[in-house]
Design a protein around this motif. Structure first.
Motif, PDB file in Angstrom:
ATOM      1  N   ASN A  24       0.717  -1.193  -0.112  1.00 20.10           N
ATOM      2  CA  ASN A  24       0.065   0.009   0.002  1.00 20.10           C
ATOM      3  C   ASN A  24       0.853   1.236   0.019  1.00 20.10           C
ATOM      4  O   ASN A  24       1.661   1.344   0.770  1.00 20.10           O
ATOM      5  CB  ASN A  24      -0.845  -0.001   1.277  1.00 20.10           C
ATOM      6  CG  ASN A  24      -1.983  -1.061   1.310  1.00 20.10           C
ATOM      7  OD1 ASN A  24      -2.753  -1.125   0.240  1.00 20.10           O
ATOM      8  ND2 ASN A  24      -2.110  -1.978   2.280  1.00 20.10           N
ATOM      9  N   SER A  26      -0.860   4.084   0.231  1.00 23.83           N
ATOM     10  CA  SER A  26      -1.819   4.851   0.951  1.00 23.83           C
ATOM     11  C   SER A  26      -1.804   4.907   2.618  1.00 23.83           C
ATOM     12  O   SER A  26      -2.050   3.851   3.409  1.00 23.83           O
ATOM     13  CB  SER A  26      -3.331   4.208   0.790  1.00 23.83           C
ATOM     14  OG  SER A  26      -3.287   2.970   1.195  1.00 23.83           O
ATOM     15  N   SER A  29      -4.232   3.249   4.943  1.00 28.50           N
ATOM     16  CA  SER A  29      -4.479   1.736   5.098  1.00 28.50           C
ATOM     17  C   SER A  29      -4.132   1.379   6.490  1.00 28.50           C
ATOM     18  O   SER A  29      -3.094   1.528   7.026  1.00 28.50           O
ATOM     19  CB  SER A  29      -3.549   1.034   4.175  1.00 28.50           C
ATOM     20  OG  SER A  29      -4.000   1.511   2.757  1.00 28.50           O
ATOM     21  N   LYS A  32      -0.475  -1.450   8.919  1.00 26.79           N
ATOM     22  CA  LYS A  32       0.881  -0.699   8.852  1.00 26.79           C
ATOM     23  C   LYS A  32       1.895  -1.594   8.141  1.00 26.79           C
ATOM     24  O   LYS A  32       2.776  -0.600   7.300  1.00 26.79           O
ATOM     25  CB  LYS A  32       1.024   0.087  10.071  1.00 26.79           C
ATOM     26  CG  LYS A  32      -0.110   1.121  10.596  1.00 26.79           C
ATOM     27  CD  LYS A  32      -0.434   2.113   9.326  1.00 26.79           C
ATOM     28  CE  LYS A  32      -1.464   2.837   9.792  1.00 26.79           C
ATOM     29  NZ  LYS A  32      -1.925   3.791   8.462  1.00 26.79           N
ATOM     30  N   VAL A  35       2.469  -0.586   4.457  1.00 18.59           N
ATOM     31  CA  VAL A  35       2.079   0.722   4.093  1.00 18.59           C
ATOM     32  C   VAL A  35       3.557   1.697   3.852  1.00 18.59           C
ATOM     33  O   VAL A  35       4.466   1.704   4.860  1.00 18.59           O
ATOM     34  CB  VAL A  35       1.354   1.672   4.860  1.00 18.59           C
ATOM     35  CG1 VAL A  35       1.203   3.194   4.525  1.00 18.59           C
ATOM     36  CG2 VAL A  35       0.039   1.008   5.146  1.00 18.59           C
ATOM     37  N   ASP A  37       5.413   4.951   1.785  1.00 23.81           N
ATOM     38  CA  ASP A  37       5.528   6.255   0.935  1.00 23.81           C
ATOM     39  C   ASP A  37       6.838   6.452   0.355  1.00 23.81           C
ATOM     40  O   ASP A  37       7.048   7.630  -0.391  1.00 23.81           O
ATOM     41  CB  ASP A  37       5.077   7.379   1.614  1.00 23.81           C
ATOM     42  CG  ASP A  37       5.920   7.938   2.815  1.00 23.81           C
ATOM     43  OD1 ASP A  37       6.892   7.343   3.274  1.00 23.81           O
ATOM     44  OD2 ASP A  37       5.504   8.679   3.886  1.00 23.81           O
ATOM     45  N   SER A  64      -6.996   3.295   0.773  1.00 24.74           N
ATOM     46  CA  SER A  64      -7.757   2.277   1.486  1.00 24.74           C
ATOM     47  C   SER A  64      -9.089   2.207   0.989  1.00 24.74           C
ATOM     48  O   SER A  64      -9.774   3.221   0.894  1.00 24.74           O
ATOM     49  CB  SER A  64      -7.745   2.494   3.021  1.00 24.74           C
ATOM     50  OG  SER A  64      -8.505   1.717   3.734  1.00 24.74           O
TER      51      SER A  64
END
Length: 373
Positions: A24, A26, A29, A32, A35, A37, A64
């Motif tokens: 992810n 995002s 979401s 964790k 997730v 970035d 999400s």
């Protein structure tokens, strides 16, 4: 059963179960550990924790889909696509990369920039989605949903889920997903349990099946576990899902899920297949009805497509003789033995038999009616 080629990865009855790991980009979401970035960190996670542990497909989420959050627009998803693209360009392994989206614009941009397939969580609610996937010759997972881009997976009844999967048709490379999970306030754990129990029915669509059941509430509820303790029930359900015909399992627990899927495959019933004949995995009338509908056959034949077997004890000699004669009349068979007997027949045959049994066999008649009506 149609097989699907997803950028060279075979999916379907002719191939082993495939594992779809999750990444992810995002921030909202809830899971964790998946997730990221930062593209570099995300790529390392894909190489080590997904592909390195056995994932064949990496599903990248831009937002999400949890019903508690506002839905991103196509423009909002596109703003996050750069991170996803930078990630897949940095991965050293060679999995199939899937973009999770509900918008054809996002799917097209992702496929144009290196993604291999699409995971449409709104099941072609965007009517342009199948066109885009066909133009790029891309496999697409189609999740059962209402015809509404803001309500993914919010279908409760199994019959409605089945119909929702037919919304706006199929591409040649469509994989169907019956949408497990709490996608709406009205969808209950009982709905998910029934969907899982009837999973074989979705084979009637003639497409590979994807399931996303990892640590889902309907499994946690059975064992009384929280999310952290739900891995064992997820693995048990994974093996069962593959045995019942699932071809792709979406998961956050890649290595463990892979092993469970291989166990399910190893103990699945062997079905004969050649270019013109395929033995179907049919265990109930409803499953047979789905296949008959697909081929355009008479649905009444479903009553004679499967066989039921009952052990019957405690009968007198006269009752055995009566049961044996009536069973033959209805196309069933009663086989007596030294310690009882076996009653064998299709639901249609046993249904007719139950109506003609004499009062002395009323208890048996009731059991048969309850079982096959």
């Amino acid at each position: 059963m149609r097989n699907v080629d997803a950028a060279g990865l075979g999916i379907g009855d002719d191939h082993p179960p495939r594992i779809m790991g999750v990444l992810n980009v995002s921030a909202e979401s809830p899971y964790k550990p998946s997730v990221f970035d930062d593209p570099g960190e995300a790529a390392q996670f894909v190489d080590e924790s997904l592909v390195g542990e056995g994932a064949d497909i990496v599903d990248v989420g831009l937002e999400s889909a949890n019903k508690r959050f506002e839905v991103l627009s196509a423009e909002g998803e596109l703003e996050r696509l750069d991170t996803a693209v930078e990630t897949i360009e940095s991965v050293s392994g060679d999995p199939v990369f899937s973009i999770e989206t509900r918008y054809h614009e996002v799917a097209e941009a992702a496929l144009d920039r290196g993604f291999d397939m699409v995971n449409d969580i709104c099941g072609f609610a965007d009517p342009e989605m199948p066109r885009v996937c066909e133009e790029y010759d891309a496999a697409v997972a189609k999740m059962a949903s209402p015809p509404d881009l803001e309500r993914p997976g919010a279908v409760e009844e199994v019959d409605d889920i089945y119909d929702a999967l037919s919304l706006n048709g199929f591409t040649d490379k469509t994989i169907v997903d019956p949408a497990f999970g709490g996608w709406s306030e009205d969808k209950t754990l009982a709905h998910d349990r029934e969907t899982f129990e009837r999973l074989r029915e979705f084979r009637g669509l003639g497409r590979p099946i994807l399931v996303s059941i990892n640590r889902k509430n309907f499994l946690r509820d059975i064992a009384g576990r929280d999310t952290e303790g739900a891995l064992p029930v997820s693995l048990a359900a994974t093996a069962m899902a593959v045995e019942r015909g699932a071809h792709v399992v979406r998961t956050h627990d890649v290595a463990e899920t892979r092993d469970a899927a291989l166990v399910g495959e190893a103990f699945s019933r062997h079905r004969v297949r050649d270019p013109t004949v395929e033995e179907l995995d049919v265990t109930t009338e409803r499953e047979a009805e789905r296949h008959l509908d697909r081929v355009g056959g008479d649905s009444d034949a479903a009553a004679h497509a499967v066989t039921r077997v009952f052990e019957v004890t405690g009968l007198t000699a006269d009752e055995r003789e009566t049961l044996s004669a009536l069973a033959v009349e209805h196309g069933a068979r009663y086989v007596p033995g030294e310690r009882g007997g076996l009653l064998v027949g299709t639901p249609g045959a046993l249904r007719g038999l139950s109506r003609d049994l004499p009062d002395a066999l009323d208890a048996l008649s009731g059991v048969l009616r309850e079982s096959v009506e």
